[in-house]
Design a protein around this motif. Structure first.
Motif, mmCIF file in Angstrom:
data_model
loop_
_atom_site.group_PDB
_atom_site.id
_atom_site.type_symbol
_atom_site.label_atom_id
_atom_site.label_comp_id
_atom_site.label_asym_id
_atom_site.label_seq_id
_atom_site.Cartn_x
_atom_site.Cartn_y
_atom_site.Cartn_z
ATOM 1 N N ASN A 121 9.541 7.499 2.567
ATOM 2 C CA ASN A 121 9.673 6.143 2.037
ATOM 3 C C ASN A 121 10.675 5.339 2.853
ATOM 4 N N GLU A 122 11.780 6.002 3.281
ATOM 5 C CA GLU A 122 12.770 5.328 4.110
ATOM 6 C C GLU A 122 12.160 4.918 5.447
ATOM 7 N N TYR A 123 11.377 5.802 6.049
ATOM 8 C CA TYR A 123 10.742 5.470 7.318
ATOM 9 C C TYR A 123 9.825 4.256 7.165
ATOM 10 N N VAL A 124 9.062 4.235 6.068
ATOM 11 C CA VAL A 124 8.152 3.114 5.835
ATOM 12 C C VAL A 124 8.938 1.830 5.614
ATOM 13 N N ARG A 125 10.015 1.908 4.824
ATOM 14 C CA ARG A 125 10.836 0.726 4.580
ATOM 15 C C ARG A 125 11.452 0.200 5.867
ATOM 16 N N GLN A 126 11.927 1.109 6.712
ATOM 17 C CA GLN A 126 12.500 0.680 7.980
ATOM 18 C C GLN A 126 11.436 0.049 8.879
ATOM 19 N N ALA A 127 10.233 0.623 8.830
ATOM 20 C CA ALA A 127 9.142 0.042 9.613
ATOM 21 C C ALA A 127 8.822 -1.369 9.118
ATOM 22 N N ILE A 128 8.817 -1.543 7.796
ATOM 23 C CA ILE A 128 8.563 -2.866 7.227
ATOM 24 C C ILE A 128 9.640 -3.848 7.651
ATOM 25 N N GLY A 141 0.800 -1.218 0.000
ATOM 26 C CA GLY A 141 0.000 0.000 0.000
ATOM 27 C C GLY A 141 0.828 1.261 0.000
ATOM 28 N N ILE A 142 1.282 1.656 1.184
ATOM 29 C CA ILE A 142 1.968 2.932 1.339
ATOM 30 C C ILE A 142 3.287 2.968 0.574
ATOM 31 N N ALA A 143 4.100 1.912 0.685
ATOM 32 C CA ALA A 143 5.409 1.919 0.025
ATOM 33 C C ALA A 143 5.270 2.048 -1.490
ATOM 34 N N GLN A 144 4.342 1.305 -2.075
ATOM 35 C CA GLN A 144 4.142 1.389 -3.526
ATOM 36 C C GLN A 144 3.626 2.762 -3.926
#
Length: 263
Positions: free
Chosen positions: A114-121, A72-75
């Motif tokens: 995007n980096e924050y979301v990737r790190q959260a993932i 969702g968010i990352a894409q």
């Protein structure tokens, strides 16, 4: 054993009636002693089973949330960054300095989110007990997804001891490797990438991302399309006190990051 002992040795001292009363009492005491240990073992096994079930449920929920964030968010953030770049390229000739700075600031903001979301993932995909799942599994999954999405061959040689990295460093190194590979895909026109991680000194480590692309040494201090990703890698390295280097070597481009250890 009791019957043998009392009939063979204790008859002069213990009457038959007393012996008959003592027999069930001894059986009761021995049985209770054994059963208490048995019940304690069963309770311990039951507690372990409940903990395993709770951990499994938590991991499944974390994986579900991570998948939702990725799909969702990352894409959406990735598509937004592509559109920002496309709009900027389309109007490149007519952009004023103020608008250009606005686009650069917008791109940087999208990149950081995007980096924050990737790190959260990445954090969600770590198990509750990190020792139960090797960290390298996430790296190999990243490499496999990259191969599938880009068609670029990636070779991994990894002997870096996981205990030399903190959990934060693992997440940041994962993001760094991903950013380096994406940078190769976008700008180097390479067909092969080599990723190597190894120990350095007593407590340090070193990671290299090498490609056989056209080669470039962009100014990583500039927020340009070619150098923006590398600039973010450098900023991450400065924050974590890692070393960072990019150089050409035998028609290959190397991105090298590491942490000094005791000599």
């Amino acid at each position: 054993m009791w019957e043998y002992v009392r009939h063979s040795f204790l008859l002069p001292y213990v009457s038959m009636d007393l012996g008959n009363w003592l027999a069930p009492l001894l059986v009761f005491l021995v049985t209770m002693t054994l059963l208490r240990k048995l019940f304690a073992m069963m309770e311990s096994l039951q507690e372990d089973l409940q903990k395993e079930r709770a951990a499994k449920a938590a991991l499944e929920e974390r994986e579900h949330i991570a998948r939702e964030l990725h799909d969702g968010i990352a894409q959406s953030l990735f598509l937004l960054s592509v559109r920002v770049d496309r709009v900027e390229q389309t109007h490149k000739g007519i952009l004023t300095e103020a608008l250009r700075e606005t686009y650069q600031s917008l791109r940087k903001t999208v990149y950081e989110v995007n980096e924050y979301v990737r790190q959260a993932i990445a954090g969600l995909r770590y198990p509750v007990n990190p020792a139960s799942m090797p960290w390298m599994e996430s790296i190999y999954n990243l490499v496999e997804e990259f191969r599938h999405d880009t068609g670029i061959s990636v070779h991994v040689s990894w002997s870096l001891t996981e205990s030399r990295l903190t959990m934060k460093e693992k997440v940041e190194l994962y993001s760094t490797i991903r950013e380096a590979m994406i940078n190769v895909y976008k700008h180097a026109q390479a067909s092969t990438i080599w990723i190597e991680g190894r120990d350095a000194g007593q407590e340090g480590w070193r990671c290299e991302v090498k490609d056989d692309g056209q080669g470039f040494l962009p100014d990583i201090n500039q927020e340009s399309t070619g150098g923006f990703g590398l600039m973010m890698i450098r900023e991450r390295a400065v924050t974590l006190q890692w070393s960072f280097e990019i150089r050409q070597e035998s028609q290959h481009t190397l991105v090298i990051i590491g942490k000094e250890g005791k000599q």
